[in-house]
Design a protein around this motif. Structure first.
Motif, PDB file in Angstrom:
ATOM      1  N   GLY A  63       0.804  -1.215   0.000  1.00 44.99           N
ATOM      2  CA  GLY A  63       0.000   0.000   0.000  1.00 44.99           C
ATOM      3  C   GLY A  63       0.836   1.264   0.000  1.00 44.99           C
ATOM      4  O   GLY A  63       0.595   2.188  -0.791  1.00 44.99           O
ATOM      5  N   ILE A  64       1.842   1.314   0.880  1.00 41.50           N
ATOM      6  CA  ILE A  64       2.691   2.503   0.950  1.00 41.50           C
ATOM      7  C   ILE A  64       3.492   2.655  -0.337  1.00 41.50           C
ATOM      8  O   ILE A  64       3.611   3.753  -0.891  1.00 41.50           O
ATOM      9  N   GLY A  65       4.048   1.541  -0.824  1.00 37.94           N
ATOM     10  CA  GLY A  65       4.816   1.592  -2.058  1.00 37.94           C
ATOM     11  C   GLY A  65       3.985   2.087  -3.222  1.00 37.94           C
ATOM     12  O   GLY A  65       4.429   2.919  -4.017  1.00 37.94           O
ATOM     13  N   PHE A  66       2.743   1.603  -3.320  1.00 35.68           N
ATOM     14  CA  PHE A  66       1.860   2.036  -4.398  1.00 35.68           C
ATOM     15  C   PHE A  66       1.568   3.529  -4.296  1.00 35.68           C
ATOM     16  O   PHE A  66       1.578   4.253  -5.298  1.00 35.68           O
ATOM     17  N   SER A  67       1.323   4.010  -3.094  1.00 38.34           N
ATOM     18  CA  SER A  67       0.965   5.416  -2.903  1.00 38.34           C
ATOM     19  C   SER A  67       2.085   6.375  -3.288  1.00 38.34           C
ATOM     20  O   SER A  67       1.830   7.536  -3.621  1.00 38.34           O
ATOM     21  N   THR A  68       3.338   5.887  -3.258  1.00 34.91           N
ATOM     22  CA  THR A  68       4.463   6.775  -3.596  1.00 34.91           C
ATOM     23  C   THR A  68       4.421   7.224  -5.048  1.00 34.91           C
ATOM     24  O   THR A  68       5.108   8.192  -5.415  1.00 34.91           O
ATOM     25  N   PHE A  90      -4.457  13.727  -7.525  1.00 35.93           N
ATOM     26  CA  PHE A  90      -4.897  13.618  -6.128  1.00 35.93           C
ATOM     27  C   PHE A  90      -6.181  12.802  -6.009  1.00 35.93           C
ATOM     28  O   PHE A  90      -6.257  11.850  -5.226  1.00 35.93           O
ATOM     29  N   HIS A  91      -7.186  13.142  -6.784  1.00 41.23           N
ATOM     30  CA  HIS A  91      -8.473  12.445  -6.706  1.00 41.23           C
ATOM     31  C   HIS A  91      -8.349  10.976  -7.098  1.00 41.23           C
ATOM     32  O   HIS A  91      -8.882  10.093  -6.419  1.00 41.23           O
ATOM     33  N   HIS A  92      -7.633  10.720  -8.170  1.00 40.68           N
ATOM     34  CA  HIS A  92      -7.455   9.330  -8.600  1.00 40.68           C
ATOM     35  C   HIS A  92      -6.603   8.546  -7.597  1.00 40.68           C
ATOM     36  O   HIS A  92      -6.856   7.368  -7.349  1.00 40.68           O
ATOM     37  N   GLY A  93      -5.614   9.226  -7.018  1.00 38.33           N
ATOM     38  CA  GLY A  93      -4.750   8.558  -6.037  1.00 38.33           C
ATOM     39  C   GLY A  93      -5.497   8.145  -4.786  1.00 38.33           C
ATOM     40  O   GLY A  93      -5.344   7.026  -4.295  1.00 38.33           O
ATOM     41  N   ILE A  94      -6.339   9.049  -4.256  1.00 43.13           N
ATOM     42  CA  ILE A  94      -7.130   8.721  -3.063  1.00 43.13           C
ATOM     43  C   ILE A  94      -8.112   7.593  -3.366  1.00 43.13           C
ATOM     44  O   ILE A  94      -8.309   6.673  -2.551  1.00 43.13           O
ATOM     45  N   PHE A  95      -8.718   7.640  -4.518  1.00 45.08           N
ATOM     46  CA  PHE A  95      -9.654   6.591  -4.936  1.00 45.08           C
ATOM     47  C   PHE A  95      -8.969   5.225  -4.943  1.00 45.08           C
ATOM     48  O   PHE A  95      -9.491   4.242  -4.388  1.00 45.08           O
ATOM     49  N   MET A  96      -7.787   5.163  -5.536  1.00 50.67           N
ATOM     50  CA  MET A  96      -7.076   3.889  -5.637  1.00 50.67           C
ATOM     51  C   MET A  96      -6.542   3.422  -4.287  1.00 50.67           C
ATOM     52  O   MET A  96      -6.541   2.229  -3.985  1.00 50.67           O
ATOM     53  N   CYS A  97      -6.092   4.362  -3.452  1.00 52.99           N
ATOM     54  CA  CYS A  97      -5.588   3.993  -2.119  1.00 52.99           C
ATOM     55  C   CYS A  97      -6.705   3.423  -1.246  1.00 52.99           C
ATOM     56  O   CYS A  97      -6.475   2.509  -0.444  1.00 52.99           O
ATOM     57  N   LEU A  99      -9.444   1.772  -2.312  1.00 53.74           N
ATOM     58  CA  LEU A  99      -9.721   0.417  -2.792  1.00 53.74           C
ATOM     59  C   LEU A  99      -8.603  -0.553  -2.388  1.00 53.74           C
ATOM     60  O   LEU A  99      -8.870  -1.692  -1.978  1.00 53.74           O
ATOM     61  N   LEU A 100      -7.370  -0.086  -2.488  1.00 52.51           N
ATOM     62  CA  LEU A 100      -6.234  -0.946  -2.143  1.00 52.51           C
ATOM     63  C   LEU A 100      -6.213  -1.264  -0.650  1.00 52.51           C
ATOM     64  O   LEU A 100      -5.918  -2.395  -0.245  1.00 52.51           O
ATOM     65  N   GLY A 101      -6.529  -0.281   0.186  1.00 54.09           N
ATOM     66  CA  GLY A 101      -6.585  -0.519   1.628  1.00 54.09           C
ATOM     67  C   GLY A 101      -7.590  -1.593   1.989  1.00 54.09           C
ATOM     68  O   GLY A 101      -7.321  -2.474   2.813  1.00 54.09           O
ATOM     69  N   LEU A 102      -8.767  -1.538   1.373  1.00 59.43           N
ATOM     70  CA  LEU A 102      -9.795  -2.561   1.612  1.00 59.43           C
ATOM     71  C   LEU A 102      -9.323  -3.932   1.139  1.00 59.43           C
ATOM     72  O   LEU A 102      -9.518  -4.944   1.828  1.00 59.43           O
ATOM     73  N   ALA A 103      -8.689  -3.975  -0.028  1.00 61.33           N
ATOM     74  CA  ALA A 103      -8.204  -5.240  -0.573  1.00 61.33           C
ATOM     75  C   ALA A 103      -7.123  -5.854   0.315  1.00 61.33           C
ATOM     76  O   ALA A 103      -7.104  -7.075   0.546  1.00 61.33           O
ATOM     77  N   PHE A 137      -7.378  -4.451   9.974  1.00 61.79           N
ATOM     78  CA  PHE A 137      -8.410  -3.480   9.599  1.00 61.79           C
ATOM     79  C   PHE A 137      -7.868  -2.057   9.580  1.00 61.79           C
ATOM     80  O   PHE A 137      -8.339  -1.200   8.820  1.00 61.79           O
ATOM     81  N   SER A 138      -6.838  -1.795  10.399  1.00 60.74           N
ATOM     82  CA  SER A 138      -6.248  -0.453  10.426  1.00 60.74           C
ATOM     83  C   SER A 138      -5.512  -0.127   9.131  1.00 60.74           C
ATOM     84  O   SER A 138      -5.120   1.026   8.909  1.00 60.74           O
ATOM     85  N   LEU A 139      -5.308  -1.132   8.261  1.00 64.73           N
ATOM     86  CA  LEU A 139      -4.677  -0.877   6.970  1.00 64.73           C
ATOM     87  C   LEU A 139      -5.529   0.043   6.094  1.00 64.73           C
ATOM     88  O   LEU A 139      -5.004   0.793   5.271  1.00 64.73           O
ATOM     89  N   VAL A 140      -6.843  -0.013   6.267  1.00 62.47           N
ATOM     90  CA  VAL A 140      -7.735   0.813   5.441  1.00 62.47           C
ATOM     91  C   VAL A 140      -7.474   2.302   5.681  1.00 62.47           C
ATOM     92  O   VAL A 140      -7.135   3.040   4.742  1.00 62.47           O
ATOM     93  N   PRO A 141      -7.595   2.797   6.929  1.00 65.55           N
ATOM     94  CA  PRO A 141      -7.278   4.221   7.145  1.00 65.55           C
ATOM     95  C   PRO A 141      -5.805   4.541   6.909  1.00 65.55           C
ATOM     96  O   PRO A 141      -5.468   5.650   6.487  1.00 65.55           O
TER      97      PRO A 141
END
Length: 462
Positions: A63-68, A90-97, A99-103, A137-141
């Motif tokens: 998750g962190i690596g993807f967000s970079t 920004f908008h696309h990045g938050i959207f993907m982060c 979804l990725l957090g939930l996954a 579960f804390s991975l999502v936030p």
């Protein structure tokens, strides 16, 4: 080029990096405090937290690596004064982060039973299960927070994440104290209390980050106009093209260190606890290099957007030099205090566990000697990766990290750890080998790319 030219850049490098360093230190110190508080319960509890976190960190690294990927895209667009592109990333990045957090949460939750098949002590596995579920579960936030952080970093607003982490740390420490030990009317939850504290603090961290950024007059325009129907596949593909390789780079390294945890656990719980102690301390110093890595991504990304490749190379090398100087200091600290530092984590006054605690501390002190040596390699590889990310070069570095960590580092760790008398020390020698190989080959990659860029620029355009 004279040394003074690189030193001249250090002030701005530090101004960018120090909030990131403090924020990352906050994350790491939270983990260390968790380890210290849980360690007071015993070696088995500390080993259980180590085992649970080993799975969590693998998911978190993705998750962190993807967000970079968000940072260099924002930095480049900001340098080019392209406001609409900054908003879109920004908008696309938050959207993907999100979804990725939930996954990642779902993946970790489903992977929990695998701990029973890793050859770990049964007592440790039983304790690790409930802890892992809550922290998963804390991975999502957490990953959503990373989306905000990387966006802010790309605009050089590196202090916001630091503020959010400070607030989260205060909440985490307070809740740890009450929930681990059952102070006052709070229930005594032990290791599970540490997990609850982590979950609550990460939710607060995300909410606070959103609040302080959305109130900034310079950023408020980026928080408007978000609609799901405006999500474009072309932007998602651009972020994914950078994010997936970046996530794999971090995953390969974290997975190697997690393998060290599992190999140590197969030797015994004392070796696993010692590994966690040494890893906690090494992670603390590593955050300084991570902060400089973010500064490298921002500054290299900006110079790429401006197409000033001479300045780009000077900026990057100035950060590399700063990282080397800092890591030399930490190497000396680990060498001088390798016998004293592990004493922070375990309670030698506990007569029932005195033998286990003494052995774990002895092993940890030896591991810190190895950690002192790989400070340099670890620092260099992460700042060079940051610079390469600023160049938006991610595919070849991903291959380099895989070879360094898994073709070179892992076999050495496995053989020396399980088939020689070096045991836990042998495992860490493997880590050192992998990090050194990564540092060398990544720097050669950066040198090759910048030399090629400069060859295309006329001398008068420098």
């Amino acid at each position: 080029m004279r040394l003074s030219v690189y030193i001249k850049e250090s002030r701005y490098n530090i101004s960018l990096a120090y909030p990131v360093i403090l924020g990352m230190l906050g994350h790491t110190i939270t983990g260390i405090i968790d380890n210290i508080m849980v360690g007071q319960l015993g070696v088995a509890q500390l080993a259980a937290a180590s085992l649970g976190n080993s799975i969590i960190f693998m998911a978190m690294s993705i998750g962190i690596g993807f967000s970079t990927a968000i940072t260099p895209l924002v930095a480049e667009a900001d340098a080019a004064k392209d406001v609409s592109k900054v908003r879109s990333v920004f908008h696309h990045g938050i959207f993907m982060c999100t979804l990725l957090g939930l996954a990642l949460f779902i993946a970790v939750w489903l992977a929990r039973p695998s701990m029973f098949y890793m050859g770990q002590p049964q007592e440790v596995v039983q304790l690790a299960g409930p802890y892992t579920s809550l922290v998963a579960f804390s991975l999502v936030p957490m990953i959503m927070f990373q989306g905000y952080k990387q966006f802010a970093d790309g605009l050089a607003f590196t202090k916001y994440a630091m503020y959010a982490v400070v607030v989260a740390n205060i909440i985490n420490v307070i809740l740890n104290y009450f929930l681990i030990y059952g102070i006052g009317f709070f229930p005594e939850l032990g290791i599970v209390g540490a997990a609850v504290s982590t979950l609550v603090s990460r939710i607060v961290m995300l909410l606070y980050m959103h609040y302080i950024m959305s109130k900034n007059e310079k950023l408020i325009s980026y928080f408007t106009g978000f609609r799901i129907k405006e999500i474009k596949q072309s932007i998602l593909r651009r972020i994914t093209a950078l994010g997936v390789p970046s996530s794999m780079q971090m995953f390969f390294e974290i997975a190697l260190f997690n393998t060290a945890i599992w190999l140590s656990g197969s030797i015994g719980k004392n070796s696993q606890a010692a590994n966690q102690i040494a890893l906690s301390l090494a992670s603390l110093t590593f955050m300084f290099a991570v902060g400089l890595s973010v500064a490298a991504t921002i500054r290299v990304g900006n110079q790429k957007g401006l197409r000033d490749y001479n300045k780009l190379k000077v900026v990057a090398r100035s950060i590399f030099l700063l990282a080397v100087m800092i890591e030399i200091v930490f190497a000396l600290v680990f060498t001088v205090f390798h016998n004293q530092l592990p004493l922070i984590f375990l309670n030698l006054d506990d007569t029932l566990q005195f033998s286990d605690n003494t052995e774990a501390i002895s092993i940890a002190s030896t591991l810190l000697i190895v950690a002192a040596v790989f400070q340099l390699s670890d620092g260099i590889q992460v700042v060079v990766l940051g610079a390469l990310r600023g160049l938006q070069d991610v595919k070849i570095p991903t291959l380099i990290t895989f070879v360094a960590y898994w073709v070179i580092g892992f076999p050495i760790s496995y053989y020396l750890g399980l088939h020689t008398e070096l045991k836990a020390t042998g495992i860490w020698i493997g880590l050192l080998s992998g990090l050194t190989a990564a540092a060398l080959f990544l720097y050669l990659r950066f040198h090759y790319l910048t030399t090629r860029l400069l060859a295309k620029v006329p001398v008068h355009g420098a």
